[in-house]
Design an enzyme around this catalytic site. Sequence first.
Site, PDB file in Angstrom:
ATOM      1  N   ASN A  68      -2.968  -5.437  13.739  1.00 18.99           N
ATOM      2  CA  ASN A  68      -4.419  -5.224  13.822  1.00 18.99           C
ATOM      3  C   ASN A  68      -5.071  -6.106  14.885  1.00 18.99           C
ATOM      4  O   ASN A  68      -6.221  -6.531  14.741  1.00 18.99           O
ATOM      5  CB  ASN A  68      -5.094  -5.431  12.451  1.00 18.99           C
ATOM      6  CG  ASN A  68      -4.867  -4.236  11.531  1.00 18.99           C
ATOM      7  OD1 ASN A  68      -4.731  -3.110  11.995  1.00 18.99           O
ATOM      8  ND2 ASN A  68      -4.801  -4.481  10.235  1.00 18.99           N
ATOM      9  N   TYR A 103      -7.462  -8.167   8.046  1.00 19.92           N
ATOM     10  CA  TYR A 103      -8.597  -7.609   7.314  1.00 19.92           C
ATOM     11  C   TYR A 103      -9.735  -8.645   7.258  1.00 19.92           C
ATOM     12  O   TYR A 103      -9.668  -9.680   7.920  1.00 19.92           O
ATOM     13  CB  TYR A 103      -8.132  -7.085   5.957  1.00 19.92           C
ATOM     14  CG  TYR A 103      -7.087  -6.000   6.168  1.00 19.92           C
ATOM     15  CD1 TYR A 103      -7.450  -4.782   6.763  1.00 19.92           C
ATOM     16  CD2 TYR A 103      -5.739  -6.218   5.897  1.00 19.92           C
ATOM     17  CE1 TYR A 103      -6.503  -3.810   7.040  1.00 19.92           C
ATOM     18  CE2 TYR A 103      -4.780  -5.237   6.169  1.00 19.92           C
ATOM     19  CZ  TYR A 103      -5.173  -4.043   6.742  1.00 19.92           C
ATOM     20  OH  TYR A 103      -4.242  -3.074   7.025  1.00 19.92           O
ATOM     21  N   THR A 110       0.848  -1.197   0.000  1.00 15.85           N
ATOM     22  CA  THR A 110       0.000   0.000   0.000  1.00 15.85           C
ATOM     23  C   THR A 110       0.878   1.240   0.000  1.00 15.85           C
ATOM     24  O   THR A 110       1.774   1.371   0.834  1.00 15.85           O
ATOM     25  CB  THR A 110      -0.892  -0.018   1.257  1.00 15.85           C
ATOM     26  OG1 THR A 110      -1.840  -1.070   1.098  1.00 15.85           O
ATOM     27  CG2 THR A 110      -1.617   1.306   1.452  1.00 15.85           C
ATOM     28  N   HIS A 142      -6.773 -11.166  -0.534  1.00 19.74           N
ATOM     29  CA  HIS A 142      -6.090 -10.716   0.689  1.00 19.74           C
ATOM     30  C   HIS A 142      -6.778 -11.355   1.894  1.00 19.74           C
ATOM     31  O   HIS A 142      -7.861 -10.933   2.301  1.00 19.74           O
ATOM     32  CB  HIS A 142      -6.171  -9.192   0.772  1.00 19.74           C
ATOM     33  CG  HIS A 142      -5.235  -8.574   1.773  1.00 19.74           C
ATOM     34  ND1 HIS A 142      -4.581  -9.292   2.745  1.00 19.74           N
ATOM     35  CD2 HIS A 142      -4.836  -7.280   1.929  1.00 19.74           C
ATOM     36  CE1 HIS A 142      -3.831  -8.465   3.468  1.00 19.74           C
ATOM     37  NE2 HIS A 142      -3.969  -7.235   2.989  1.00 19.74           N
ATOM     38  N   ASN A 174      -3.164 -10.175   7.518  1.00 22.69           N
ATOM     39  CA  ASN A 174      -2.965  -8.884   8.192  1.00 22.69           C
ATOM     40  C   ASN A 174      -4.174  -8.271   8.889  1.00 22.69           C
ATOM     41  O   ASN A 174      -4.271  -7.060   9.040  1.00 22.69           O
ATOM     42  CB  ASN A 174      -2.361  -7.863   7.204  1.00 22.69           C
ATOM     43  CG  ASN A 174      -1.021  -8.327   6.670  1.00 22.69           C
ATOM     44  OD1 ASN A 174      -0.430  -9.280   7.195  1.00 22.69           O
ATOM     45  ND2 ASN A 174      -0.521  -7.689   5.633  1.00 22.69           N
TER      46      ASN A 174
HETATM   47  C1  LIG Z   1       4.468   0.351   3.088  1.00 19.92           C
HETATM   48  C2  LIG Z   1       3.905  -1.037   3.234  1.00 19.92           C
HETATM   49  C3  LIG Z   1       2.657  -1.305   2.713  1.00 19.92           C
HETATM   50  C4  LIG Z   1       2.130  -2.612   2.786  1.00 19.92           C
HETATM   51  N1  LIG Z   1       0.917  -2.862   2.201  1.00 19.92           N
HETATM   52  C5  LIG Z   1       0.447  -4.133   2.142  1.00 19.92           C
HETATM   53  C6  LIG Z   1      -0.730  -4.430   1.398  1.00 19.92           C
HETATM   54  O1  LIG Z   1      -1.334  -3.576   0.746  1.00 19.92           O
HETATM   55  N2  LIG Z   1      -1.175  -5.715   1.426  1.00 19.92           N
HETATM   56  C7  LIG Z   1      -0.517  -6.709   2.107  1.00 19.92           C
HETATM   57  O2  LIG Z   1      -0.946  -7.867   2.087  1.00 19.92           O
HETATM   58  N3  LIG Z   1       0.627  -6.437   2.791  1.00 19.92           N
HETATM   59  C8  LIG Z   1       1.129  -5.192   2.804  1.00 19.92           C
HETATM   60  N4  LIG Z   1       2.319  -4.925   3.437  1.00 19.92           N
HETATM   61  C9  LIG Z   1       3.121  -6.036   3.975  1.00 19.92           C
HETATM   62  C10 LIG Z   1       4.188  -6.459   2.962  1.00 19.92           C
HETATM   63  O3  LIG Z   1       3.607  -7.032   1.802  1.00 19.92           O
HETATM   64  C11 LIG Z   1       5.159  -7.493   3.568  1.00 19.92           C
HETATM   65  O4  LIG Z   1       4.422  -8.578   4.084  1.00 19.92           O
HETATM   66  C12 LIG Z   1       6.005  -6.885   4.682  1.00 19.92           C
HETATM   67  O5  LIG Z   1       6.601  -5.670   4.260  1.00 19.92           O
HETATM   68  C13 LIG Z   1       7.096  -7.859   5.124  1.00 19.92           C
HETATM   69  O6  LIG Z   1       7.952  -8.144   4.034  1.00 19.92           O
HETATM   70  P1  LIG Z   1       9.414  -7.462   3.896  1.00 19.92           P
HETATM   71  O7  LIG Z   1      10.146  -7.770   5.188  1.00 19.92           O
HETATM   72  O8  LIG Z   1      10.036  -8.131   2.706  1.00 19.92           O
HETATM   73  O9  LIG Z   1       9.213  -5.999   3.730  1.00 19.92           O
HETATM   74  C14 LIG Z   1       2.862  -3.633   3.419  1.00 19.92           C
HETATM   75  C15 LIG Z   1       4.124  -3.337   3.964  1.00 19.92           C
HETATM   76  C16 LIG Z   1       4.652  -2.061   3.853  1.00 19.92           C
HETATM   77  C17 LIG Z   1       6.031  -1.770   4.386  1.00 19.92           C
END
Ligand SMILES: Cc1cc2nc3c(=O)[nH]c(=O)nc-3n(C[C@H](O)[C@H](O)[C@H](O)COP(=O)(O)O)c2cc1C
Length: 370
Positions: free
Chosen positions: A242, A187, A29, A182, A185
């Site tokens: 959440n 939702y 996001t 989705h 997280n």
């Molecule tokens: C800025 C940001 C926005 C995110 N938005 C979503 C999202 O829209 N949907 C989702 O399932 N996870 C979302 N996440 C979680 C990421 O997809 C991912 O699970 C999380 O960053 C851990 O992975 P990483 O350690 O590789 O960053 C978001 C994470 C970040 C940092």
Amino acid sequence: MSTQADILFEPFRLGNLLLPNRIVMPPLTRSRATQPGDAPNEMNAEYYRQRAGAGLIISEATQISRQGKGYVFTPGIYTDEQIDGWRRVTDAVHQAGGRIHLQLWHVGRISHPALQAEGAQPVAPSAIKPRGAQTFISADSGMVDIPQPRALSKDEIPGIVNQYRVGAENARRAGFDGVQIHAANGYLIDQFLRSGSNQRDDEFGGSLENRLRFPMMVVDAVLSVWGADCSGIRVSPTGSFNDMYDDDPVATYGTFAERLNRTGMSYLEVVEDSFQGNHAGGRPEQVIDAIRAGYKGCYIANGGYSADEARRRIKAGRCDLVSFGRPFIANPDLPERFRCHAQLNEWDSASFYGGDERGYTDYPRLADAN
Ligand SMILES: Cc1cc2nc3c(=O)[nH]c(=O)nc-3n(C[C@H](O)[C@H](O)[C@H](O)COP(=O)(O)O)c2cc1C
């Protein structure tokens, strides 16, 4: 230098797609849709175009209805303007040689009357307020607390399943290669799945069988539009973000995985660990074992991965693909950097959500340094 082929660049057949590498961009996001209307724009298309080197891009979470919206500035997929906006994005990614799925999103209780039509109260399986959960309701609101939701009546559930079906159809019209449901997280689908947020006493809650009912109805609805080859799903079995909790994630997710397997759905992305909170305090290996035992399709691992850990776990048979979230925000050419073991740009968390090109489309590529 090793002369062995890099496993991250072994092509992979995912449903109807042939991925050139094992590196996935997960849903992220970024809260930069055009206002009013929540439609993707040219700047969003440029951001995704820059990242088309991923084996697969999964779009940021995209609300399937006004009711499914939980944050300001996030994009939707329920109006013609939004579908046209997403068409720009999918065209840009395809022209750059990439592949992109849309993440279908209904936030359930993680919303606020200020974001809902006519100030409606957000909906959930049960009227349980998520402790400590917050959202943004406007550019200058700061973080505000999530209020208590109302429990959905049984009669409303088919209408919500239909929102997912229409969202899936709209994703087709917008030119996506497939969709990801989705279910992570905290939702709506996750709220039905996990025991902490689902305390219903009808056929949608209580026993595990009942908690799986709504998620599986959504899966069936989405598969009726896209087929199993073009559909995936995302879960976060031990995530605490959440205010989420489950009494027995091994049973819940092992059984869910086995049900998904029966549908032939092409991939399951698992948030194994997260900076946003994890009850397991590391990768939940037992839950991963249970999921792997039940689900035989493609397993995408996520959460705190480096390229080397990804290589190790793919080689060890713990996963097929790996998604990299924050590294993709800061490195539009992440696969290229992994290929040549180059240094990564650091991410700037202050520009994750909302704003303009800064911290969005202006991260440098390796080529820019030469
Ligand atoms: C800025 C940001 C926005 C995110 N938005 C979503 C999202 O829209 N949907 C989702 O399932 N996870 C979302 N996440 C979680 C990421 O997809 C991912 O699970 C999380 O960053 C851990 O992975 P990483 O350690 O590789 O960053 C978001 C994470 C970040 C940092």
